[in-house]
Design a protein around this motif. Structure first.
Motif, short mmCIF file in Angstrom:
data_model
loop_
_atom_site.label_atom_id
_atom_site.label_comp_id
_atom_site.label_asym_id
_atom_site.label_seq_id
_atom_site.Cartn_x
_atom_site.Cartn_y
_atom_site.Cartn_z
N ASP A 27 0.79 -1.23 0.00
CA ASP A 27 0.00 0.00 0.00
C ASP A 27 0.82 1.28 0.00
N THR A 28 2.00 1.24 0.57
CA THR A 28 2.80 2.47 0.64
C THR A 28 3.53 2.76 -0.66
N PRO A 65 -1.31 9.69 2.99
CA PRO A 65 0.05 9.62 2.45
C PRO A 65 0.26 8.47 1.47
N TRP A 66 -0.66 7.53 1.39
CA TRP A 66 -0.48 6.42 0.48
C TRP A 66 -0.63 6.92 -0.95
N PRO A 67 0.25 6.50 -1.87
CA PRO A 67 0.36 7.12 -3.20
C PRO A 67 -0.94 7.23 -3.97
N GLU A 93 -5.49 4.05 4.86
CA GLU A 93 -6.54 3.03 4.92
C GLU A 93 -6.49 2.26 6.24
N LEU A 94 -7.64 1.69 6.59
CA LEU A 94 -7.79 0.89 7.80
C LEU A 94 -8.24 -0.52 7.45
N VAL A 95 -7.99 -1.44 8.36
CA VAL A 95 -8.36 -2.84 8.12
C VAL A 95 -9.88 -2.98 8.15
N PHE A 147 -9.16 13.32 0.67
CA PHE A 147 -8.93 12.20 -0.23
C PHE A 147 -8.39 11.04 0.59
N ALA A 148 -9.16 9.97 0.64
CA ALA A 148 -8.79 8.88 1.52
C ALA A 148 -9.13 7.53 0.89
#
Length: 208
Positions: A27-28, A65-67, A93-95, A147-148
């Motif tokens: 994810d990163t 912060p994830w691209p 993101e969350l689980v 934006f998420a």
């Protein structure tokens, strides 16, 4: 008689565009696909219209912060002539929370493993951080763009509706969709729209 709208903060929540899951990079590292970039352009054009018509103070554009989310915000920002994207670590993101004892998972179409208790605590802490920053009762009209990611947006919707987090399983959410929550001066919260994709042609609507 006054027809002034009530004081509220409008929180617009955008899921990132479609992205490339290449290799085991994770994810990163994973970024937008060509389709995801086109989706981000479309959502930016729609947001430009919303920003132009909205009343109150514009609080800015914030992104995970994830691209895939950062890139979506940057592309959409260019359509709005905005380049000051504020990156916030707590928007990542969350689980997916899963409690096998809850009835909504008895007939869930995809098998999911139960979430360890520490995962639930982490979700609660992160959602509280976001709410502490963006969901306090306002003293004047304002709006903000976030934006998420899909799970995070669904958890925020569940909190506003006073539903358990597990309600996420009954909400599908598309890439580059727009949802809106409002927080009023007296602390009341409302879901105004969820998973809007009218700015995308049907051939560009994707969820996974």
């Amino acid at each position: 008689m006054s027809h002034e709208p009530p004081i509220c903060r409008r929180v617009f929540l955008m899921r990132h565009g479609h992205y490339e899951r290449t290799g085991n990079l994770g994810d990163t590292v994973w970024g937008l696909s060509p389709l995801g970039r086109r989706q981000a352009v479309r959502v930016g054009r729609r947001l430009a219209q919303l920003v132009d018509s909205a009343s109150g103070r514009f609080e800015g554009v914030y992104a995970s912060p994830w691209p895939r989310a950062t890139q979506s915000a940057e592309i959409a920002g260019r359509e709005m002539d905005l380049d000051n994207i504020r990156i916030k670590r707590y928007l990542h993101e969350l689980v997916p929370l899963v409690d096998p004892e809850r009835p909504e998972f008895k007939s869930f179409p995809i098998g999911l493993e139960a979430t360890p208790s520490e995962g639930r605590v982490f979700v609660d802490q992160q959602i509280d951080k976001i709410r502490d920053r963006f969901f306090k009762p306002p003293t004047r009209r304002s709006f903000v763009l976030l934006f998420a990611h899909g799970n995070l947006i669904r958890y925020l919707v569940a909190r506003t509706l006073r539903l358990p987090y597990e309600a996420w399983a009954m909400m599908d959410i598309a890439h580059a969709s727009i949802s809106e929550l409002r927080v009023y001066a007296n602390g009341f919260e409302a879901l105004i729209s969820f998973n809007e994709t009218g700015h995308l042609p049907p051939s560009m609507v994707t969820t996974a």
